[in-house]
Scaffold this motif. Structure first.
Motif, PDB file in Angstrom:
ATOM      1  N   MET A   1       0.834  -1.189   0.000  1.00 11.33           N
ATOM      2  CA  MET A   1       0.000   0.000   0.000  1.00 11.33           C
ATOM      3  C   MET A   1       0.881   1.256   0.000  1.00 11.33           C
ATOM      4  O   MET A   1       1.801   1.378   0.792  1.00 11.33           O
ATOM      5  CB  MET A   1      -0.892  -0.008   1.246  1.00 11.33           C
ATOM      6  N   LYS A   3       1.813   4.999   0.811  1.00  7.79           N
ATOM      7  CA  LYS A   3       1.436   5.892   1.907  1.00  7.79           C
ATOM      8  C   LYS A   3       2.427   7.036   2.070  1.00  7.79           C
ATOM      9  O   LYS A   3       3.528   7.020   1.522  1.00  7.79           O
ATOM     10  CB  LYS A   3       1.315   5.119   3.212  1.00  7.79           C
ATOM     11  N   LEU A  88      -3.562  11.935  -8.171  1.00  9.21           N
ATOM     12  CA  LEU A  88      -3.343  11.180  -6.939  1.00  9.21           C
ATOM     13  C   LEU A  88      -4.245  11.704  -5.835  1.00  9.21           C
ATOM     14  O   LEU A  88      -4.365  12.922  -5.659  1.00  9.21           O
ATOM     15  CB  LEU A  88      -1.883  11.328  -6.481  1.00  9.21           C
ATOM     16  N   LYS A  89      -4.846  10.786  -5.076  1.00  6.40           N
ATOM     17  CA  LYS A  89      -5.562  11.167  -3.864  1.00  6.40           C
ATOM     18  C   LYS A  89      -4.579  10.917  -2.728  1.00  6.40           C
ATOM     19  O   LYS A  89      -4.159   9.782  -2.496  1.00  6.40           O
ATOM     20  CB  LYS A  89      -6.827  10.339  -3.675  1.00  6.40           C
ATOM     21  N   SER A 139      -2.992   7.344   3.119  1.00  9.06           N
ATOM     22  CA  SER A 139      -2.798   6.523   1.920  1.00  9.06           C
ATOM     23  C   SER A 139      -2.656   7.415   0.688  1.00  9.06           C
ATOM     24  O   SER A 139      -3.089   8.559   0.669  1.00  9.06           O
ATOM     25  CB  SER A 139      -3.955   5.555   1.743  1.00  9.06           C
ATOM     26  N   GLU A 141      -3.462   7.094  -3.395  1.00  8.91           N
ATOM     27  CA  GLU A 141      -4.154   6.300  -4.401  1.00  8.91           C
ATOM     28  C   GLU A 141      -4.057   6.981  -5.754  1.00  8.91           C
ATOM     29  O   GLU A 141      -4.223   8.195  -5.832  1.00  8.91           O
ATOM     30  CB  GLU A 141      -5.638   6.154  -4.050  1.00  8.91           C
TER      31      GLU A 141
END
Length: 144
Positions: A1, A3, A88-89, A139, A141
């Motif tokens: 993930m 981050k 990107l979030k 995070s 995403e």
């Protein structure tokens, strides 16, 4: 993930940034209080821990988040392979990749202290499309 590891800020360009507990990112401006923020295409700089680890493997010691003047230190995402235009979030924000790498300016404090800078090849820059707060462990995403 993927981050966020750290949020880093400085009040001058070309110097090492200091890590902070959270950053307020302003739409079409960047990190509030940071020297690089403004109405231009390089509002926020990002560098991956994996890139910093390459420098550590070359024998350079004392590398910590912000040492390369990046606003956001990341982990788990191959930043420099993201195409320009990728959205990107990150935390509460939405950012768009505007540039991959940049040349260090003459007299760059990072290059002087560290000996080499990885930002020219592996750092990326974004523009803030939607503002908000970003904290370590948030995070990251890719928005499809």
């Amino acid at each position: 993930m993927a981050k966020v590891l750290a949020i880093n800020i400085s009040d001058k360009k070309g110097v090492i940034k200091t890590s902070i507990d959270e950053g307020v990112f302003v739409e079409d401006y960047g990190l509030k209080g940071d020297a690089h923020a403004g109405k231009w295409h390089r509002q926020v700089s990002l560098l991956a821990k994996e890139s910093i680890d390459k420098m550590t493997a070359m024998g350079i010691t004392g590398l910590v988040p912000g040492k390369f003047a990046e606003n956001i230190t990341t982990e788990g995402i191959n930043l420099y392979k993201l195409p320009v235009g990728t959205r990107l979030k990150i935390g509460d924000t939405i950012q768009e990749v505007t540039q991959i790498g940049k040349e260090c300016h003459k007299g760059c404090a990072i290059k002087q202290q560290v000996g080499k800078c990885i930002m020219p090849t592996e750092g990326i820059f974004t523009r803030v499309l939607k503002g908000g707060v970003i904290k370590p462990d948030d995070s990251i995403e890719i928005i499809k």
